[in-house]
Design a protein around this motif. Sequence first.
Motif, PDB file in Angstrom:
ATOM      1  N   LEU A 222       0.809  -1.213   0.000  1.00 15.78           N
ATOM      2  CA  LEU A 222       0.000   0.000   0.000  1.00 15.78           C
ATOM      3  C   LEU A 222       0.845   1.266   0.000  1.00 15.78           C
ATOM      4  N   GLY A 223       2.164   1.116   0.121  1.00 16.27           N
ATOM      5  CA  GLY A 223       3.062   2.261   0.034  1.00 16.27           C
ATOM      6  C   GLY A 223       2.924   3.269   1.152  1.00 16.27           C
ATOM      7  N   ARG A 224       2.572   2.803   2.341  1.00 19.10           N
ATOM      8  CA  ARG A 224       2.399   3.734   3.453  1.00 19.10           C
ATOM      9  C   ARG A 224       2.661   3.044   4.779  1.00 19.10           C
ATOM     10  N   LEU A 225       2.751   3.855   5.831  1.00 20.02           N
ATOM     11  CA  LEU A 225       2.855   3.330   7.180  1.00 20.02           C
ATOM     12  C   LEU A 225       1.474   2.933   7.684  1.00 20.02           C
ATOM     13  N   VAL A 226       1.451   2.176   8.753  1.00 17.11           N
ATOM     14  CA  VAL A 226       0.203   1.794   9.417  1.00 17.11           C
ATOM     15  C   VAL A 226      -0.078   2.805  10.520  1.00 17.11           C
ATOM     16  N   GLU A 227      -1.344   3.137  10.733  1.00  8.10           N
ATOM     17  CA  GLU A 227      -1.724   4.093  11.774  1.00  8.10           C
ATOM     18  C   GLU A 227      -1.993   3.364  13.094  1.00  8.10           C
ATOM     19  N   GLU A 228      -1.770   4.076  14.200  1.00  9.57           N
ATOM     20  CA  GLU A 228      -1.950   3.476  15.525  1.00  9.57           C
ATOM     21  C   GLU A 228      -3.358   2.930  15.732  1.00  9.57           C
ATOM     22  N   ASP A 229      -4.365   3.679  15.300  1.00 15.11           N
ATOM     23  CA  ASP A 229      -5.737   3.221  15.537  1.00 15.11           C
ATOM     24  C   ASP A 229      -6.069   1.983  14.713  1.00 15.11           C
ATOM     25  N   GLU A 230      -5.386   1.791  13.579  1.00 16.60           N
ATOM     26  CA  GLU A 230      -5.601   0.577  12.782  1.00 16.60           C
ATOM     27  C   GLU A 230      -5.105  -0.651  13.541  1.00 16.60           C
ATOM     28  N   VAL A 231      -3.961  -0.515  14.217  1.00 17.28           N
ATOM     29  CA  VAL A 231      -3.414  -1.634  14.972  1.00 17.28           C
ATOM     30  C   VAL A 231      -4.314  -1.949  16.169  1.00 17.28           C
ATOM     31  N   ALA A 232      -4.833  -0.905  16.816  1.00 20.96           N
ATOM     32  CA  ALA A 232      -5.738  -1.109  17.950  1.00 20.96           C
ATOM     33  C   ALA A 232      -7.013  -1.823  17.516  1.00 20.96           C
ATOM     34  N   LYS A 233      -7.548  -1.435  16.371  1.00 19.98           N
ATOM     35  CA  LYS A 233      -8.762  -2.094  15.867  1.00 19.98           C
ATOM     36  C   LYS A 233      -8.491  -3.552  15.531  1.00 19.98           C
ATOM     37  N   ALA A 234      -7.296  -3.835  15.028  1.00 19.72           N
ATOM     38  CA  ALA A 234      -6.948  -5.226  14.714  1.00 19.72           C
ATOM     39  C   ALA A 234      -6.905  -6.069  15.979  1.00 19.72           C
ATOM     40  N   LEU A 235      -6.357  -5.516  17.055  1.00 23.70           N
ATOM     41  CA  LEU A 235      -6.310  -6.243  18.328  1.00 23.70           C
ATOM     42  C   LEU A 235      -7.718  -6.589  18.808  1.00 23.70           C
ATOM     43  N   VAL A 236      -8.601  -5.614  18.798  1.00 21.21           N
ATOM     44  CA  VAL A 236      -9.981  -5.850  19.252  1.00 21.21           C
ATOM     45  C   VAL A 236     -10.654  -6.893  18.359  1.00 21.21           C
ATOM     46  N   ALA A 237     -10.408  -6.824  17.058  1.00 21.89           N
ATOM     47  CA  ALA A 237     -11.004  -7.788  16.128  1.00 21.89           C
ATOM     48  C   ALA A 237     -10.511  -9.202  16.420  1.00 21.89           C
ATOM     49  N   MET A 238      -9.220  -9.335  16.741  1.00 17.76           N
ATOM     50  CA  MET A 238      -8.675 -10.649  17.068  1.00 17.76           C
ATOM     51  C   MET A 238      -9.364 -11.230  18.299  1.00 17.76           C
ATOM     52  N   LEU A 239      -9.612 -10.395  19.293  1.00 22.30           N
ATOM     53  CA  LEU A 239     -10.240 -10.863  20.527  1.00 22.30           C
ATOM     54  C   LEU A 239     -11.711 -11.213  20.322  1.00 22.30           C
ATOM     55  N   ALA A 240     -12.276 -10.765  19.208  1.00 22.79           N
ATOM     56  CA  ALA A 240     -13.676 -11.086  18.891  1.00 22.79           C
ATOM     57  C   ALA A 240     -13.784 -12.305  17.984  1.00 22.79           C
ATOM     58  N   MET A 241     -12.649 -12.994  17.753  1.00 19.25           N
ATOM     59  CA  MET A 241     -12.627 -14.182  16.889  1.00 19.25           C
ATOM     60  C   MET A 241     -12.318 -15.397  17.755  1.00 19.25           C
ATOM     61  N   PRO A 242     -13.339 -16.068  18.299  1.00 23.19           N
ATOM     62  CA  PRO A 242     -13.116 -17.152  19.265  1.00 23.19           C
ATOM     63  C   PRO A 242     -12.360 -18.354  18.717  1.00 23.19           C
ATOM     64  N   GLY A 243     -12.326 -18.533  17.417  1.00 25.06           N
ATOM     65  CA  GLY A 243     -11.621 -19.678  16.846  1.00 25.06           C
ATOM     66  C   GLY A 243     -10.157 -19.408  16.556  1.00 25.06           C
ATOM     67  N   LEU A 244      -9.691 -18.193  16.838  1.00 23.89           N
ATOM     68  CA  LEU A 244      -8.315 -17.819  16.509  1.00 23.89           C
ATOM     69  C   LEU A 244      -7.377 -18.315  17.605  1.00 23.89           C
ATOM     70  N   CYS A 245      -6.423 -19.158  17.243  1.00 20.33           N
ATOM     71  CA  CYS A 245      -5.457 -19.666  18.220  1.00 20.33           C
ATOM     72  C   CYS A 245      -4.199 -20.123  17.485  1.00 20.33           C
ATOM     73  N   GLY A 246      -3.049 -19.709  17.973  1.00 16.68           N
ATOM     74  CA  GLY A 246      -1.789 -20.072  17.340  1.00 16.68           C
ATOM     75  C   GLY A 246      -1.538 -19.333  16.046  1.00 16.68           C
ATOM     76  N   ALA A 247      -2.253 -18.243  15.847  1.00 15.01           N
ATOM     77  CA  ALA A 247      -2.157 -17.491  14.588  1.00 15.01           C
ATOM     78  C   ALA A 247      -1.314 -16.242  14.743  1.00 15.01           C
ATOM     79  N   ASP A 248      -0.786 -15.801  13.632  1.00 17.66           N
ATOM     80  CA  ASP A 248      -0.104 -14.507  13.568  1.00 17.66           C
ATOM     81  C   ASP A 248      -0.830 -13.651  12.545  1.00 17.66           C
ATOM     82  N   ILE A 249      -1.303 -12.489  12.982  1.00 17.82           N
ATOM     83  CA  ILE A 249      -2.023 -11.588  12.092  1.00 17.82           C
ATOM     84  C   ILE A 249      -1.074 -10.487  11.624  1.00 17.82           C
ATOM     85  N   ASP A 250      -0.904 -10.405  10.315  1.00 17.02           N
ATOM     86  CA  ASP A 250      -0.046  -9.379   9.731  1.00 17.02           C
ATOM     87  C   ASP A 250      -0.852  -8.117   9.465  1.00 17.02           C
ATOM     88  N   LEU A 251      -0.390  -7.002   9.992  1.00 19.57           N
ATOM     89  CA  LEU A 251      -1.030  -5.718   9.718  1.00 19.57           C
ATOM     90  C   LEU A 251       0.071  -4.727   9.359  1.00 19.57           C
TER      91      LEU A 251
END
Length: 259
Positions: A222-251
């Motif tokens: 995407l040719g840009r840096l990631v914003e702080e609020d995007e990373v925070a939203k990703a964390l909350v989304a991960m915690l809302a995914m009950p089947g996620l375990c042993g995964a690495d999410i790239d952001l």
Amino acid sequence: MTILPLEGRTALVSGGGGPLGRAFSVGLGRAGARVILVGRNEQALSGAARRVALEGGTVRTAKCDVSDPASVTTLKDTLADEDISVLVNNAGVAGPVKPLTNVTPDEWDGVFAANVRGAYLMCRAFLPPMIAAGRGDIVNIASVSGKRPLLNRTPYTASKMALLGLTRTLAGEVGPQGVAVNSLSPGPVRGPRMDHNFRLEAELTGSTPEEAEHAFASRAALGRLVEEDEVAKALVAMLAMPGLCGADIDLSAGMIAPS
């Protein structure tokens, strides 16, 4: 009445006084979690806590050096009355920007103490109550730099790869007991830490900080840096995914995409 995704849960965030820790904590608070901010700098923790409270979150702070076993034990005792079901291992340091042959053993050990030893000690301290309750989430904040070369940053990249190994193996150990362990790997996140890195890179290469930033960001799809609020939203989304375990999410805005 809207039920927030993390309502009724308590989240412990290490490195809570830094920019990314503050962003994580604000995001968790907005999602309904009670947030406990942990770090070494009490002034920074207080500032982050005020931000969480201004956003409507419930927050508490506690001083701790996560690389020190005695300090982590004291933290565990201090928080014995808390039902912590989310642990975010965010504490870490960037380390030196120099060729490996110029890195001192103390510099190497300092990076691993903060970035890996700290996560291990926090997991060891706060996992037992989660296992006893049969539920919990641990998210280790790794980095896209643990998965691709980042020249002149060997201690940092090696430490982040170590976190990925910790995540996958620990997930296998405690997943059967109801605790999900995952990692979140941000790319370059816009903020003071990256500004500092770009200044160091510019000094090393004879370029300007702006040129160093452009060269780094251009590696992302995407040719840009990631914003702080995007990373925070990703964390909350991960915690809302009950089947996620042993995964690495790239952001990373596509930082690991082929160029």
